[in-house]
Design an enzyme around this catalytic site. Structure first.
Site, PDB file in Angstrom:
ATOM      1  CG  HIS A   1      -1.934  -1.058   1.306  1.00 44.68           C
ATOM      2  ND1 HIS A   1      -2.146  -1.816   2.425  1.00 44.68           N
ATOM      3  CD2 HIS A   1      -2.812  -1.515   0.379  1.00 44.68           C
ATOM      4  CE1 HIS A   1      -3.126  -2.686   2.195  1.00 44.68           C
ATOM      5  NE2 HIS A   1      -3.538  -2.524   0.957  1.00 44.68           N
TER       6      HIS A   1
ATOM      7  CB  SER B   1      -4.424  -6.580   4.806  1.00 35.95           C
ATOM      8  OG  SER B   1      -4.104  -5.369   4.177  1.00 35.95           O
TER       9      SER B   1
ATOM     10  CE  LYS C   1     -11.657  -7.776   2.124  1.00 36.44           C
ATOM     11  NZ  LYS C   1     -10.479  -7.065   1.611  1.00 36.44           N
TER      12      LYS C   1
ATOM     13  NE  ARG D   1      -2.823  -7.698  -4.265  1.00 40.31           N
ATOM     14  CZ  ARG D   1      -3.504  -8.372  -3.373  1.00 40.31           C
ATOM     15  NH1 ARG D   1      -2.921  -8.810  -2.295  1.00 40.31           N
ATOM     16  NH2 ARG D   1      -4.789  -8.622  -3.553  1.00 40.31           N
TER      17      ARG D   1
HETATM   18  N1  COA Z   1      -0.314  -4.098  -1.654  1.00 41.40           N
HETATM   19  C1  COA Z   1      -0.725  -4.950  -0.701  1.00 41.40           C
HETATM   20  N2  COA Z   1      -1.958  -5.419  -0.615  1.00 41.40           N
HETATM   21  C2  COA Z   1      -2.816  -5.021  -1.537  1.00 41.40           C
HETATM   22  C3  COA Z   1      -2.478  -4.156  -2.561  1.00 41.40           C
HETATM   23  C4  COA Z   1      -1.159  -3.676  -2.599  1.00 41.40           C
HETATM   24  N3  COA Z   1      -0.727  -2.839  -3.555  1.00 41.40           N
HETATM   25  N4  COA Z   1      -3.548  -3.946  -3.320  1.00 41.40           N
HETATM   26  C5  COA Z   1      -4.536  -4.671  -2.796  1.00 41.40           C
HETATM   27  N5  COA Z   1      -4.082  -5.337  -1.714  1.00 41.40           N
HETATM   28  C6  COA Z   1      -4.811  -6.291  -0.890  1.00 41.40           C
HETATM   29  C7  COA Z   1      -5.299  -5.753   0.397  1.00 41.40           C
HETATM   30  O1  COA Z   1      -4.322  -5.892   1.402  1.00 41.40           O
HETATM   31  C8  COA Z   1      -6.506  -6.614   0.650  1.00 41.40           C
HETATM   32  O2  COA Z   1      -6.056  -7.807   1.226  1.00 41.40           O
HETATM   33  P1  COA Z   1      -6.980  -8.732   2.137  1.00 41.40           P
HETATM   34  O3  COA Z   1      -8.149  -9.148   1.319  1.00 41.40           O
HETATM   35  O4  COA Z   1      -6.057  -9.832   2.459  1.00 41.40           O
HETATM   36  O5  COA Z   1      -7.373  -7.921   3.331  1.00 41.40           O
HETATM   37  C9  COA Z   1      -7.012  -6.927  -0.744  1.00 41.40           C
HETATM   38  O6  COA Z   1      -5.941  -6.695  -1.616  1.00 41.40           O
HETATM   39  C10 COA Z   1      -8.093  -6.060  -1.305  1.00 41.40           C
HETATM   40  O7  COA Z   1      -8.567  -5.231  -0.364  1.00 41.40           O
HETATM   41  P2  COA Z   1      -8.642  -3.658  -0.399  1.00 41.40           P
HETATM   42  O8  COA Z   1      -7.655  -3.035  -1.281  1.00 41.40           O
HETATM   43  O9  COA Z   1      -8.631  -3.225   0.978  1.00 41.40           O
HETATM   44  O10 COA Z   1      -9.996  -3.436  -1.095  1.00 41.40           O
HETATM   45  P3  COA Z   1     -11.372  -4.097  -0.830  1.00 41.40           P
HETATM   46  O11 COA Z   1     -11.603  -4.998  -1.964  1.00 41.40           O
HETATM   47  O12 COA Z   1     -11.513  -4.659   0.541  1.00 41.40           O
HETATM   48  O13 COA Z   1     -12.310  -2.836  -0.975  1.00 41.40           O
HETATM   49  C11 COA Z   1     -13.121  -0.663  -0.497  1.00 41.40           C
HETATM   50  C12 COA Z   1     -12.291  -1.839   0.010  1.00 41.40           C
HETATM   51  C13 COA Z   1     -13.276   0.282   0.656  1.00 41.40           C
HETATM   52  C14 COA Z   1     -12.393   0.016  -1.652  1.00 41.40           C
HETATM   53  C15 COA Z   1     -14.480  -1.201  -1.014  1.00 41.40           C
HETATM   54  O14 COA Z   1     -15.027  -2.080  -0.053  1.00 41.40           O
HETATM   55  C16 COA Z   1     -15.469  -0.084  -1.280  1.00 41.40           C
HETATM   56  O15 COA Z   1     -15.396   0.597  -2.271  1.00 41.40           O
HETATM   57  N6  COA Z   1     -16.408   0.114  -0.348  1.00 41.40           N
HETATM   58  C17 COA Z   1     -17.429   1.129  -0.451  1.00 41.40           C
HETATM   59  C18 COA Z   1     -18.747   0.540  -0.963  1.00 41.40           C
HETATM   60  C19 COA Z   1     -18.867   0.756  -2.457  1.00 41.40           C
HETATM   61  O16 COA Z   1     -18.738   1.841  -2.971  1.00 41.40           O
HETATM   62  N7  COA Z   1     -19.159  -0.349  -3.157  1.00 41.40           N
HETATM   63  C20 COA Z   1     -19.311  -0.302  -4.585  1.00 41.40           C
HETATM   64  C21 COA Z   1     -17.989  -0.429  -5.310  1.00 41.40           C
HETATM   65  S1  COA Z   1     -17.808  -2.038  -5.938  1.00 41.40           S
END
Ligand code: COA
Length: 167
Positions: free
Chosen positions: A17, A133, A41, A95
């Protein structure tokens, strides 16, 4: 003055990140790191804790860059929040192939909700392609050392969190 919103769960922040944040600062003058407070989650860290961890980790950035980043929590739709912030684009890290379908789907949903809000994908750096994460949480829960994968304050917080959960 382009404004980018980099949203995620950040439970917790990883070096991957941080790499996206650093690269994002080359694309936008201002970057908002937006922590989704509502998620399917079940988070280990509260949204406030995640915000504190990111803000502390950002101290490693050079001061002029640090001033250009803000860390917020949000609930509800990301597209609505980003529009309210007058963002120019959403930023996401990719990724590898496993992320692609899901990320394209999210980008398309966000674009349909906010037609003027494109998603810009940045490839994860070679060294952080395998980091997530949940991998960090799993490692820390089993007593493993996560120092190579996360900022020092996050590694400490993970160790402390699992020590507290065990006591
Ligand atoms: N380096 C390390 N880890 C990374 C990464 C990077 N460059 N890019 C993504 N990841 C990982 C994260 O660590 C996370 O890992 P985990 O699943 O083991 O916890 C995973 O990829 C993806 O999670 P994250 O990037 O946190 O995104 P998410 O898919 O959980 O989405 C929001 C989070 C907040 C963006 C999403 O839930 C959201 O938009 N919520 C609002 C509701 C909404 O608008 N919904 C409609 C849109 S579809």
């Amino acid at each position: 003055m382009a404004l980018a919103v980099y949203a995620g769960s950040f439970d917790p922040l990883t070096n991957g990140h941080m790499a996206i944040i650093r690269s994002g600062l080359r694309l936008a003058e201002r970057l908002v790191v937006a922590i989704g407070a509502q998620s399917d989650k079940k988070p280990l860290f509260t949204a406030k804790e995640r915000q504190g961890l990111i803000m502390a980790a950002l101290k490693s950035l050079p001061p002029p860059d640090r001033k250009r980043v803000e860390v917020i929590t949000f609930s509800g739709l990301l597209a609505a929040k980003a529009q309210a912030l007058k963002a120019d684009f959403l930023l996401r890290g990719l990724r590898g192939g496993a992320d692609l379908e899901y990320e394209l789907q999210m980008a398309a949903v966000n674009r349909s909700l906010a037609p003027n809000l494109p998603t810009v994908f940045l490839p994860a750096e070679e060294g952080s392609r395998f980091i997530s994460s949940s991998m960090l949480r799993q490692l820390a829960a089993l007593g493993g050392n996560v120092a190579a994968f996360a900022p020092a304050n996050v590694a400490q917080a993970l160790a402390a969190k699992y020590a507290a959960l065990k006591s």
